[in-house]
Design a protein around this motif. Sequence first.
Motif, short mmCIF file in Angstrom:
data_model
loop_
_atom_site.label_atom_id
_atom_site.label_comp_id
_atom_site.label_asym_id
_atom_site.label_seq_id
_atom_site.Cartn_x
_atom_site.Cartn_y
_atom_site.Cartn_z
N PHE A 1 40.20 32.61 26.88
CA PHE A 1 39.93 33.65 27.88
C PHE A 1 39.83 35.00 27.19
CE2 PHE A 1 44.42 33.83 27.30
CZ PHE A 1 44.74 35.17 27.44
N ALA A 2 39.20 35.93 27.89
CA ALA A 2 39.11 37.31 27.41
C ALA A 2 39.10 38.24 28.62
CB ALA A 2 37.85 37.52 26.58
N LEU A 3 39.71 39.40 28.45
CA LEU A 3 39.72 40.42 29.49
C LEU A 3 38.53 41.34 29.27
CD1 LEU A 3 41.17 41.88 31.85
CD2 LEU A 3 42.43 43.18 30.09
N VAL A 4 37.72 41.51 30.31
CA VAL A 4 36.58 42.42 30.28
C VAL A 4 36.63 43.21 31.59
CG1 VAL A 4 34.07 42.68 30.18
CG2 VAL A 4 35.19 40.84 28.90
N GLY A 5 36.85 44.50 31.48
CA GLY A 5 36.99 45.31 32.69
C GLY A 5 38.21 44.85 33.47
N ASP A 6 37.99 44.54 34.74
CA ASP A 6 39.11 44.13 35.59
C ASP A 6 39.12 42.62 35.84
OD1 ASP A 6 36.90 43.92 37.22
OD2 ASP A 6 37.79 44.97 38.91
N ARG A 7 38.45 41.87 34.99
CA ARG A 7 38.41 40.41 35.17
C ARG A 7 38.79 39.68 33.90
NH1 ARG A 7 33.89 38.78 39.50
NH2 ARG A 7 34.31 40.50 40.92
N LEU A 8 39.34 38.49 34.09
CA LEU A 8 39.65 37.59 32.99
C LEU A 8 38.57 36.51 33.00
CD1 LEU A 8 43.42 37.42 33.74
CD2 LEU A 8 42.47 38.13 31.55
N TRP B 1 56.25 34.32 29.57
CA TRP B 1 54.95 33.94 30.13
C TRP B 1 54.53 34.95 31.18
CZ3 TRP B 1 55.20 33.33 35.32
CH2 TRP B 1 56.35 32.80 35.90
N VAL B 2 53.25 34.99 31.42
CA VAL B 2 52.67 35.77 32.51
C VAL B 2 51.66 34.88 33.21
CG1 VAL B 2 50.88 36.83 31.07
CG2 VAL B 2 51.58 37.95 33.18
N GLN B 3 51.62 34.97 34.52
CA GLN B 3 50.67 34.18 35.31
C GLN B 3 49.89 35.14 36.20
OE1 GLN B 3 51.98 31.45 38.57
NE2 GLN B 3 51.02 29.92 37.26
N VAL B 4 48.57 35.07 36.13
CA VAL B 4 47.70 35.91 36.92
C VAL B 4 47.05 35.04 37.99
CG1 VAL B 4 45.70 37.45 36.88
CG2 VAL B 4 47.26 37.38 34.92
N LEU B 5 47.19 35.47 39.25
CA LEU B 5 46.63 34.74 40.38
C LEU B 5 45.49 35.54 40.98
CD1 LEU B 5 50.17 34.56 41.22
CD2 LEU B 5 48.99 32.40 41.51
N GLY B 6 44.46 34.85 41.43
CA GLY B 6 43.33 35.52 42.04
C GLY B 6 42.25 34.53 42.41
N GLU B 7 41.06 35.05 42.63
CA GLU B 7 39.92 34.21 42.97
C GLU B 7 38.91 34.22 41.83
OE1 GLU B 7 38.13 34.70 46.77
OE2 GLU B 7 40.02 34.35 47.81
N LEU C 1 37.92 35.43 36.74
CA LEU C 1 39.10 35.54 37.59
C LEU C 1 39.36 37.00 37.90
CD1 LEU C 1 41.66 34.24 38.90
CD2 LEU C 1 42.79 34.58 36.70
N ARG C 2 39.36 37.34 39.19
CA ARG C 2 39.68 38.69 39.64
C ARG C 2 41.17 38.72 40.00
NH1 ARG C 2 39.61 40.14 44.72
NH2 ARG C 2 38.08 38.54 45.24
N PRO C 3 42.00 39.34 39.17
CA PRO C 3 43.45 39.34 39.42
C PRO C 3 43.81 39.99 40.75
CG PRO C 3 42.99 40.04 37.19
CD PRO C 3 41.68 40.02 37.91
N GLU C 4 44.69 39.33 41.48
CA GLU C 4 45.22 39.87 42.73
C GLU C 4 46.73 40.03 42.66
OE1 GLU C 4 43.83 37.13 45.69
OE2 GLU C 4 41.73 37.69 45.38
N ARG C 5 47.36 39.24 41.79
CA ARG C 5 48.81 39.26 41.67
C ARG C 5 49.19 38.75 40.28
NH1 ARG C 5 53.05 35.56 45.02
NH2 ARG C 5 54.90 36.67 44.38
N ALA C 6 50.27 39.27 39.74
CA ALA C 6 50.76 38.80 38.44
C ALA C 6 52.25 38.51 38.54
CB ALA C 6 50.49 39.83 37.35
N LEU C 7 52.65 37.40 37.96
CA LEU C 7 54.05 37.01 37.86
C LEU C 7 54.39 36.95 36.38
CD1 LEU C 7 53.78 34.00 40.30
CD2 LEU C 7 54.53 36.31 40.88
N TYR C 8 55.64 37.17 36.03
CA TYR C 8 55.99 37.08 34.62
C TYR C 8 57.46 36.70 34.48
CZ TYR C 8 57.89 41.70 35.56
OH TYR C 8 58.59 42.74 36.10
#
Length: 113
Positions: free
Chosen positions: A6-13, A57-63, A98-105
């Motif tokens: 994965f890679a982060l580009v702007g506001d998406r993974l 760990w970090v978990q990113v949730l979204g659509e 993936l557009r992040p909506e929530r992150a858990l860690y």
Amino acid sequence: MQPVTFALVGDRLYSAVDHKPKRVAPDRLARVRRLRRDPRAALTVDHYDVDWSRLAWVQVLGEVEILTADASPDAVGALCSKYPAYTEAPPAGPMLALRPERALYWSASSRSD
């Protein structure tokens, strides 16, 4: 659970279906079909260390939006920059954005190294 690059580009993974041999066409893979039915997804990144006090760990949730590689040249470039194996054979897609909506860690320690 599916391991991915994965890679982060702007506001998406971004992740991609790459060139490794598959039994079916990339757009017919189970993960792609599932995301078309239900785009909710999670990306979990962990940090392992022999010293268990450094586990995290970090978990990113979204659509997820499913795109073609042609529609995502910046994402393909970011993946190629991050993963040297992609420089010779860039991922052809589909691309999963993936557009992040929530992150858990979680971290085993409150230290910030």
